[in-house]
Design a protein around this motif. Structure first.
Motif, mmCIF file in Angstrom:
data_model
loop_
_atom_site.group_PDB
_atom_site.id
_atom_site.type_symbol
_atom_site.label_atom_id
_atom_site.label_comp_id
_atom_site.label_asym_id
_atom_site.label_seq_id
_atom_site.Cartn_x
_atom_site.Cartn_y
_atom_site.Cartn_z
ATOM 1 N N VAL A 34 0.842 -1.192 0.000
ATOM 2 C CA VAL A 34 0.000 0.000 0.000
ATOM 3 C C VAL A 34 0.882 1.249 0.000
ATOM 4 N N PRO A 35 0.611 2.222 -0.861
ATOM 5 C CA PRO A 35 1.374 3.471 -0.816
ATOM 6 C C PRO A 35 1.244 4.132 0.569
ATOM 7 N N THR A 36 2.327 4.717 1.068
ATOM 8 C CA THR A 36 2.329 5.276 2.427
ATOM 9 C C THR A 36 1.216 6.306 2.623
ATOM 10 N N ARG A 37 0.977 7.140 1.650
ATOM 11 C CA ARG A 37 -0.073 8.159 1.804
ATOM 12 C C ARG A 37 -1.448 7.504 1.956
ATOM 13 N N SER A 38 -1.730 6.508 1.167
ATOM 14 C CA SER A 38 -3.013 5.805 1.258
ATOM 15 C C SER A 38 -3.154 5.106 2.600
ATOM 16 N N PHE A 39 -2.062 4.509 3.074
ATOM 17 C CA PHE A 39 -2.087 3.829 4.368
ATOM 18 C C PHE A 39 -2.350 4.843 5.484
ATOM 19 N N GLU A 92 -3.905 7.707 5.255
ATOM 20 C CA GLU A 92 -5.286 8.149 5.157
ATOM 21 C C GLU A 92 -6.241 7.091 5.702
ATOM 22 N N PHE A 93 -5.941 5.829 5.457
ATOM 23 C CA PHE A 93 -6.757 4.741 5.995
ATOM 24 C C PHE A 93 -6.707 4.737 7.525
#
Length: 70
Positions: free
Chosen positions: A50-55, A57-58
């Motif tokens: 998972v891309p760090t930014r998406s993680f 945000e999750f």
């Protein structure tokens, strides 16, 4: 993911209970821009990259209560 998941240092989610839905992630890999995530009950199973930014945000969504149990 170019790193072998067997060599990563995994950390279990603080929300994981005994016998429940357990999630692990490899925090040291975040410097690569990817967060590896896996099911702790199946350590030899698939790993999500998972891309760090998406993680991030999750995780923010989980902490804010944006998700709920069905």
């Amino acid at each position: 993911m170019t790193t072998d998941p067997r060599t990563l240092i995994w950390s279990k989610s603080s929300y994981s209970g005994n016998g429940g839905s357990c999630v692990e992630w490899a925090p040291a890999q975040t410097t690569t821009g990817i967060v590896p995530v896996r099911d702790s009950k199946n350590p030899d199973g698939p790993v999500l990259s998972v891309p760090t930014r998406s993680f991030a945000e999750f995780i923010a969504g989980v902490k804010s209560g944006a998700f709920f149990a069905a």
